[in-house]
Design a protein around this motif. Sequence first.
Motif, PDB file in Angstrom:
ATOM      1  N   ASP A 277      10.326  -5.845   3.557  1.00  0.00           N
ATOM      2  CA  ASP A 277       8.995  -6.418   3.364  1.00  0.00           C
ATOM      3  C   ASP A 277       8.450  -6.109   1.971  1.00  0.00           C
ATOM      4  O   ASP A 277       7.881  -6.974   1.298  1.00  0.00           O
ATOM      5  CB  ASP A 277       8.024  -5.876   4.420  1.00  0.00           C
ATOM      6  N   ALA A 278       8.604  -4.862   1.562  1.00  0.00           N
ATOM      7  CA  ALA A 278       8.115  -4.475   0.236  1.00  0.00           C
ATOM      8  C   ALA A 278       8.840  -5.256  -0.856  1.00  0.00           C
ATOM      9  O   ALA A 278       8.220  -5.727  -1.826  1.00  0.00           O
ATOM     10  CB  ALA A 278       8.298  -2.970   0.031  1.00  0.00           C
ATOM     11  N   VAL A 279      10.155  -5.405  -0.705  1.00  0.00           N
ATOM     12  CA  VAL A 279      10.942  -6.150  -1.695  1.00  0.00           C
ATOM     13  C   VAL A 279      10.552  -7.626  -1.682  1.00  0.00           C
ATOM     14  O   VAL A 279      10.353  -8.247  -2.736  1.00  0.00           O
ATOM     15  CB  VAL A 279      12.443  -5.970  -1.414  1.00  0.00           C
TER      16      VAL A 279
ATOM     17  N   ILE B 119       6.774  -2.901  -6.093  1.00  0.00           N
ATOM     18  CA  ILE B 119       7.648  -1.841  -6.605  1.00  0.00           C
ATOM     19  C   ILE B 119       7.210  -0.469  -6.107  1.00  0.00           C
ATOM     20  O   ILE B 119       8.040   0.330  -5.642  1.00  0.00           O
ATOM     21  CB  ILE B 119       7.693  -1.879  -8.140  1.00  0.00           C
ATOM     22  N   ASP B 120       5.925  -0.152  -6.190  1.00  0.00           N
ATOM     23  CA  ASP B 120       5.463   1.180  -5.778  1.00  0.00           C
ATOM     24  C   ASP B 120       5.705   1.417  -4.294  1.00  0.00           C
ATOM     25  O   ASP B 120       6.096   2.521  -3.886  1.00  0.00           O
ATOM     26  CB  ASP B 120       3.975   1.344  -6.096  1.00  0.00           C
ATOM     27  N   ALA B 121       5.484   0.398  -3.476  1.00  0.00           N
ATOM     28  CA  ALA B 121       5.729   0.537  -2.043  1.00  0.00           C
ATOM     29  C   ALA B 121       7.218   0.750  -1.774  1.00  0.00           C
ATOM     30  O   ALA B 121       7.606   1.580  -0.944  1.00  0.00           O
ATOM     31  CB  ALA B 121       5.230  -0.693  -1.294  1.00  0.00           C
ATOM     32  N   ALA B 122       8.071   0.016  -2.488  1.00  0.00           N
ATOM     33  CA  ALA B 122       9.509   0.187  -2.318  1.00  0.00           C
ATOM     34  C   ALA B 122       9.928   1.596  -2.720  1.00  0.00           C
ATOM     35  O   ALA B 122      10.744   2.237  -2.034  1.00  0.00           O
ATOM     36  CB  ALA B 122      10.263  -0.852  -3.139  1.00  0.00           C
ATOM     37  N   ARG B 123       9.371   2.112  -3.814  1.00  0.00           N
ATOM     38  CA  ARG B 123       9.698   3.476  -4.235  1.00  0.00           C
ATOM     39  C   ARG B 123       9.273   4.486  -3.165  1.00  0.00           C
ATOM     40  O   ARG B 123      10.007   5.435  -2.862  1.00  0.00           O
ATOM     41  CB  ARG B 123       8.994   3.806  -5.550  1.00  0.00           C
TER      42      ARG B 123
ATOM     43  N   HIS C 134       0.838  -1.194   0.000  1.00  0.00           N
ATOM     44  CA  HIS C 134       0.000   0.000   0.000  1.00  0.00           C
ATOM     45  C   HIS C 134       0.884   1.260   0.000  1.00  0.00           C
ATOM     46  O   HIS C 134       1.150   1.851   1.050  1.00  0.00           O
ATOM     47  CB  HIS C 134      -0.930   0.004   1.203  1.00  0.00           C
ATOM     48  N   ALA C 135       1.306   1.662  -1.185  1.00  0.00           N
ATOM     49  CA  ALA C 135       2.205   2.818  -1.287  1.00  0.00           C
ATOM     50  C   ALA C 135       1.536   4.094  -0.787  1.00  0.00           C
ATOM     51  O   ALA C 135       2.194   4.958  -0.181  1.00  0.00           O
ATOM     52  CB  ALA C 135       2.662   2.994  -2.737  1.00  0.00           C
ATOM     53  N   ASP C 136       0.232   4.237  -1.033  1.00  0.00           N
ATOM     54  CA  ASP C 136      -0.456   5.439  -0.580  1.00  0.00           C
ATOM     55  C   ASP C 136      -0.503   5.516   0.942  1.00  0.00           C
ATOM     56  O   ASP C 136      -0.410   6.600   1.536  1.00  0.00           O
ATOM     57  CB  ASP C 136      -1.866   5.514  -1.169  1.00  0.00           C
ATOM     58  N   VAL C 137      -0.605   4.379   1.593  1.00  0.00           N
ATOM     59  CA  VAL C 137      -0.580   4.353   3.054  1.00  0.00           C
ATOM     60  C   VAL C 137       0.808   4.721   3.566  1.00  0.00           C
ATOM     61  O   VAL C 137       0.950   5.463   4.545  1.00  0.00           O
ATOM     62  CB  VAL C 137      -1.004   2.965   3.588  1.00  0.00           C
ATOM     63  N   ILE C 138       1.835   4.198   2.918  1.00  0.00           N
ATOM     64  CA  ILE C 138       3.204   4.548   3.318  1.00  0.00           C
ATOM     65  C   ILE C 138       3.398   6.053   3.245  1.00  0.00           C
ATOM     66  O   ILE C 138       3.928   6.676   4.179  1.00  0.00           O
ATOM     67  CB  ILE C 138       4.232   3.826   2.421  1.00  0.00           C
ATOM     68  N   ARG C 139       2.957   6.657   2.156  1.00  0.00           N
ATOM     69  CA  ARG C 139       3.111   8.109   2.019  1.00  0.00           C
ATOM     70  C   ARG C 139       2.307   8.847   3.082  1.00  0.00           C
ATOM     71  O   ARG C 139       2.776   9.853   3.634  1.00  0.00           O
ATOM     72  CB  ARG C 139       2.685   8.533   0.614  1.00  0.00           C
TER      73      ARG C 139
END
Length: 336
Positions: free
Chosen positions: A284-286, A291-295, A249-254
Amino acid sequence: MNLEASIRAADLPAAIDLLRAGADVNRIGPGGLSPLMIASGLGQPQMVELLLTAGAPVHAIEPRMGSTALHKAVQSGNSDVVGLLLDHGSFIDQQSPVLGNTPLMDAVLNKHEDVVRLLLERGARTTITNHWRQTALSLAHDDRLDTIARLIKARNEADAEQIRALALITAVKAGDISEVERLIAAGTPVNERTPITGDFDDDYTPLGLASREGHADIVRVLLDAGADPQRVVGLMRGTPVHEASYFGHADVIRALMANPGRAGAPAPEIDAQGPYNGLTALHDAVWRGHIDAARALIDAGARLDLRTHAGRTPGELALAYGYDGLAKILDEAERE
């Protein structure tokens, strides 16, 4: 007289003298038992307290069945000894590897009602099964231990009622932001926790659940209301950032890293390493190929050099799993 003999004789003064003279509190006897296991099995609270004070390890296991001092204590039926061991960090739900029995199961098998009651009060899980697929409750039923069975059933009902009462948790899981906002406005604690009952949601905060489920809007509301992003969640003892990263969840990370919380609110620990495997959120993301979460984590400044307990950096993990795209992104980040 040696230390084991003094314990078996319940000779506390002799044991004190021997320890003062340098006796090894960790010495394993011919039967594979440590001094603490022997004293615990004999139900000797003063001796157990002496040995704990002298540094006896509560997590040691005997080599034949894999039981611990806590298993021995519940077999003795002495609830004072059980309480002492729990106070010193014994794992209440540890299963013996040969039988799969927890201390609660052994307390049931030995018909020790007071010990069963204490273990339930201290949080022992009732849903665990041993290697014969028996729970503590089924063992009680099999042996017609009606009073003990009622104690376990009452605990199960209390757990279920406690979970039903966690309205904020329910609203977060449902993704109902209006209800989340209403409950917060009504004064519901934003850092409440689910009980440990053997469920996938064990020991989560609302923020941890919102991060796991990908509800970025609810994450922002919770942070603004004072939710603590540093509180570990779940049985893996990770952080909300771990949860968001594992599920991609990249949006949550941000949202977590922006942390629009109240003034003075703590920032998420982006590089916290899980105690079980040493994985950071970036690992964990890797690991999951997100990919988006890692970025998002790299953009937030996640360290690239930390190693898991298996000795791998995020970049090395990406290569090991054949994630060439992720490996390239991590390599480019390291060069910047």
